[in-house]
Design a protein around this motif. Structure first.
Motif, PDB file in Angstrom:
ATOM      1  N   ARG A  94      -4.402  19.464   3.676  1.00  0.00           N
ATOM      2  CA  ARG A  94      -5.717  19.216   4.297  1.00  0.00           C
ATOM      3  C   ARG A  94      -6.117  17.746   4.158  1.00  0.00           C
ATOM      4  O   ARG A  94      -7.270  17.425   3.859  1.00  0.00           O
ATOM      5  N   ALA A  95      -5.153  16.869   4.382  1.00  0.00           N
ATOM      6  CA  ALA A  95      -5.393  15.435   4.231  1.00  0.00           C
ATOM      7  C   ALA A  95      -6.364  14.902   5.276  1.00  0.00           C
ATOM      8  O   ALA A  95      -7.073  13.941   5.045  1.00  0.00           O
ATOM      9  N   VAL A  96      -6.379  15.538   6.432  1.00  0.00           N
ATOM     10  CA  VAL A  96      -7.270  15.128   7.527  1.00  0.00           C
ATOM     11  C   VAL A  96      -8.283  16.243   7.731  1.00  0.00           C
ATOM     12  O   VAL A  96      -7.908  17.392   7.978  1.00  0.00           O
ATOM     13  N   THR A  97      -9.537  15.908   7.598  1.00  0.00           N
ATOM     14  CA  THR A  97     -10.589  16.900   7.795  1.00  0.00           C
ATOM     15  C   THR A  97     -11.209  16.726   9.182  1.00  0.00           C
ATOM     16  O   THR A  97     -11.268  15.633   9.718  1.00  0.00           O
ATOM     17  N   PHE A  98     -11.655  17.834   9.724  1.00  0.00           N
ATOM     18  CA  PHE A  98     -12.266  17.841  11.048  1.00  0.00           C
ATOM     19  C   PHE A  98     -13.250  18.979  11.107  1.00  0.00           C
ATOM     20  O   PHE A  98     -13.234  19.882  10.277  1.00  0.00           O
ATOM     21  N   ILE A 150       0.841  -1.186   0.000  1.00  0.00           N
ATOM     22  CA  ILE A 150       0.000   0.000   0.000  1.00  0.00           C
ATOM     23  C   ILE A 150       0.879   1.241   0.000  1.00  0.00           C
ATOM     24  O   ILE A 150       2.023   1.213   0.420  1.00  0.00           O
ATOM     25  N   ARG A 151       0.326   2.342  -0.487  1.00  0.00           N
ATOM     26  CA  ARG A 151       1.068   3.604  -0.524  1.00  0.00           C
ATOM     27  C   ARG A 151       1.178   4.142   0.901  1.00  0.00           C
ATOM     28  O   ARG A 151       0.304   3.912   1.728  1.00  0.00           O
ATOM     29  N   PRO A 152       2.251   4.886   1.193  1.00  0.00           N
ATOM     30  CA  PRO A 152       2.486   5.317   2.573  1.00  0.00           C
ATOM     31  C   PRO A 152       1.356   6.173   3.150  1.00  0.00           C
ATOM     32  O   PRO A 152       1.010   6.027   4.321  1.00  0.00           O
ATOM     33  N   GLU A 153       0.764   7.033   2.338  1.00  0.00           N
ATOM     34  CA  GLU A 153      -0.307   7.894   2.852  1.00  0.00           C
ATOM     35  C   GLU A 153      -1.546   7.105   3.265  1.00  0.00           C
ATOM     36  O   GLU A 153      -2.356   7.583   4.064  1.00  0.00           O
ATOM     37  N   GLU A 154      -1.690   5.893   2.764  1.00  0.00           N
ATOM     38  CA  GLU A 154      -2.815   5.049   3.144  1.00  0.00           C
ATOM     39  C   GLU A 154      -2.699   4.549   4.584  1.00  0.00           C
ATOM     40  O   GLU A 154      -3.653   4.022   5.139  1.00  0.00           O
ATOM     41  N   ASN A 155      -1.529   4.726   5.190  1.00  0.00           N
ATOM     42  CA  ASN A 155      -1.347   4.366   6.597  1.00  0.00           C
ATOM     43  C   ASN A 155      -1.926   5.410   7.546  1.00  0.00           C
ATOM     44  O   ASN A 155      -1.917   5.218   8.754  1.00  0.00           O
ATOM     45  N   VAL A 156      -2.422   6.518   7.005  1.00  0.00           N
ATOM     46  CA  VAL A 156      -3.086   7.523   7.844  1.00  0.00           C
ATOM     47  C   VAL A 156      -4.582   7.190   7.820  1.00  0.00           C
ATOM     48  O   VAL A 156      -5.388   7.842   7.178  1.00  0.00           O
ATOM     49  N   HIS A 157      -4.919   6.137   8.544  1.00  0.00           N
ATOM     50  CA  HIS A 157      -6.277   5.609   8.584  1.00  0.00           C
ATOM     51  C   HIS A 157      -7.118   6.397   9.589  1.00  0.00           C
ATOM     52  O   HIS A 157      -6.634   7.327  10.237  1.00  0.00           O
ATOM     53  N   PHE A 158      -8.376   6.016   9.720  1.00  0.00           N
ATOM     54  CA  PHE A 158      -9.327   6.754  10.561  1.00  0.00           C
ATOM     55  C   PHE A 158      -8.820   6.941  11.989  1.00  0.00           C
ATOM     56  O   PHE A 158      -8.857   8.048  12.527  1.00  0.00           O
ATOM     57  N   LYS A 159      -8.349   5.873  12.608  1.00  0.00           N
ATOM     58  CA  LYS A 159      -7.874   5.962  14.001  1.00  0.00           C
ATOM     59  C   LYS A 159      -6.684   6.925  14.103  1.00  0.00           C
ATOM     60  O   LYS A 159      -6.613   7.738  15.023  1.00  0.00           O
ATOM     61  N   LYS A 160      -5.756   6.836  13.149  1.00  0.00           N
ATOM     62  CA  LYS A 160      -4.593   7.728  13.130  1.00  0.00           C
ATOM     63  C   LYS A 160      -5.045   9.179  12.932  1.00  0.00           C
ATOM     64  O   LYS A 160      -4.513  10.101  13.564  1.00  0.00           O
ATOM     65  N   GLN A 161      -6.021   9.407  12.089  1.00  0.00           N
ATOM     66  CA  GLN A 161      -6.540  10.754  11.853  1.00  0.00           C
ATOM     67  C   GLN A 161      -7.109  11.340  13.141  1.00  0.00           C
ATOM     68  O   GLN A 161      -6.870  12.505  13.464  1.00  0.00           O
ATOM     69  N   ARG A 162      -7.868  10.552  13.892  1.00  0.00           N
ATOM     70  CA  ARG A 162      -8.437  11.014  15.164  1.00  0.00           C
ATOM     71  C   ARG A 162      -7.323  11.369  16.148  1.00  0.00           C
ATOM     72  O   ARG A 162      -7.400  12.365  16.847  1.00  0.00           O
ATOM     73  N   HIS A 163      -6.268  10.544  16.186  1.00  0.00           N
ATOM     74  CA  HIS A 163      -5.122  10.834  17.056  1.00  0.00           C
ATOM     75  C   HIS A 163      -4.436  12.138  16.640  1.00  0.00           C
ATOM     76  O   HIS A 163      -4.050  12.934  17.500  1.00  0.00           O
ATOM     77  N   LEU A 164      -4.298  12.347  15.342  1.00  0.00           N
ATOM     78  CA  LEU A 164      -3.655  13.579  14.858  1.00  0.00           C
ATOM     79  C   LEU A 164      -4.469  14.812  15.239  1.00  0.00           C
ATOM     80  O   LEU A 164      -3.904  15.828  15.666  1.00  0.00           O
ATOM     81  N   ILE A 165      -5.774  14.727  15.102  1.00  0.00           N
ATOM     82  CA  ILE A 165      -6.641  15.860  15.453  1.00  0.00           C
ATOM     83  C   ILE A 165      -6.516  16.177  16.941  1.00  0.00           C
ATOM     84  O   ILE A 165      -6.307  17.333  17.322  1.00  0.00           O
ATOM     85  N   LYS A 166      -6.627  15.162  17.777  1.00  0.00           N
ATOM     86  CA  LYS A 166      -6.522  15.372  19.229  1.00  0.00           C
ATOM     87  C   LYS A 166      -5.136  15.897  19.607  1.00  0.00           C
ATOM     88  O   LYS A 166      -5.010  16.784  20.454  1.00  0.00           O
ATOM     89  N   SER A 167      -4.092  15.364  18.988  1.00  0.00           N
ATOM     90  CA  SER A 167      -2.732  15.821  19.275  1.00  0.00           C
ATOM     91  C   SER A 167      -2.550  17.279  18.869  1.00  0.00           C
ATOM     92  O   SER A 167      -1.935  18.066  19.601  1.00  0.00           O
ATOM     93  N   ALA A 168      -3.079  17.648  17.719  1.00  0.00           N
ATOM     94  CA  ALA A 168      -2.983  19.040  17.256  1.00  0.00           C
ATOM     95  C   ALA A 168      -3.728  19.970  18.219  1.00  0.00           C
ATOM     96  O   ALA A 168      -3.213  21.037  18.587  1.00  0.00           O
ATOM     97  N   GLN A 169      -4.908  19.575  18.633  1.00  0.00           N
ATOM     98  CA  GLN A 169      -5.678  20.394  19.579  1.00  0.00           C
ATOM     99  C   GLN A 169      -4.943  20.515  20.914  1.00  0.00           C
ATOM    100  O   GLN A 169      -4.906  21.597  21.504  1.00  0.00           O
TER     101      GLN A 169
END
Length: 174
Positions: free
Chosen positions: A169-173, A113-132
């Protein structure tokens, strides 16, 4: 001693950092740890025409003040300047190793799989919370503009060249 996986990730992050600097970004933090996980790169990108003096002040701030969480007047003023004139970007870096025309993640070589595909739903939620968490910890204004990007890097082991994709804007929130 860092593992091969960690060294490979560090190489990808270094390539991403060089790309960001070359394209007018300021690096605020690297490998910032939060309760929710690590943020690979935190950058600032000016978004509009900034007056010379303001731009000079922003440069001076980034050069001289690495501890943006300081509770002093100068720090708060500069955070306001940043908030009014640009965008805080949280960058998740994903690297892959290309071998014989394959473009697969170092982590999931067998799944191809391509590397960006490793930014799955759970990882996206972690990124949002970490950024906040980062924005709150560093006491940025509540109305600051920010986004989460992904930089995917394919590294050719044989030619020692890298192919980079910046997905803004790969991760939307909301």
């Amino acid at each position: 001693m860092p593992s091969k996986k960690r060294k490979f990730g560090d190489l990808g992050e270094k390539i991403a950092e060089q790309y960001l600097l070359k394209n007018g970004y300021f690096i605020l933090e690297k490998n910032f740890q939060t309760k929710m996980g690590e943020l690979d790169i935190i950058a600032f990108k000016p978004q509009n025409e900034i007056l010379y003096n303001v731009n000079r002040e922003i440069r001076k701030f980034f050069m001289n003040n690495r501890e943006m969480g300081k509770n002093n007047e100068e720090s708060l003023i500069n955070k306001e300047i940043i908030g009014k004139n640009g965008l805080i970007i949280f960058v998740e870096v994903k690297s892959s190793l290309m071998n014989n025309d394959q473009n697969v993640s170092y982590e999931t070589f067998n799944n191809k799989i391509r590397p960006e595909e490793n930014v799955h739903f759970k990882k996206q939620r972690h990124l949002i919370k970490s950024a906040q968490n980062y924005l709150a910890y560093k006491q940025f204004p509540l109305d600051i503009n920010w986004q989460i990007d992904v930089i995917a890097i394919d590294i050719d082991k044989i030619s020692r060249k890298a192919n980079l994709r910046h997905i803004k804007r790969a991760v939307t929130f909301s």
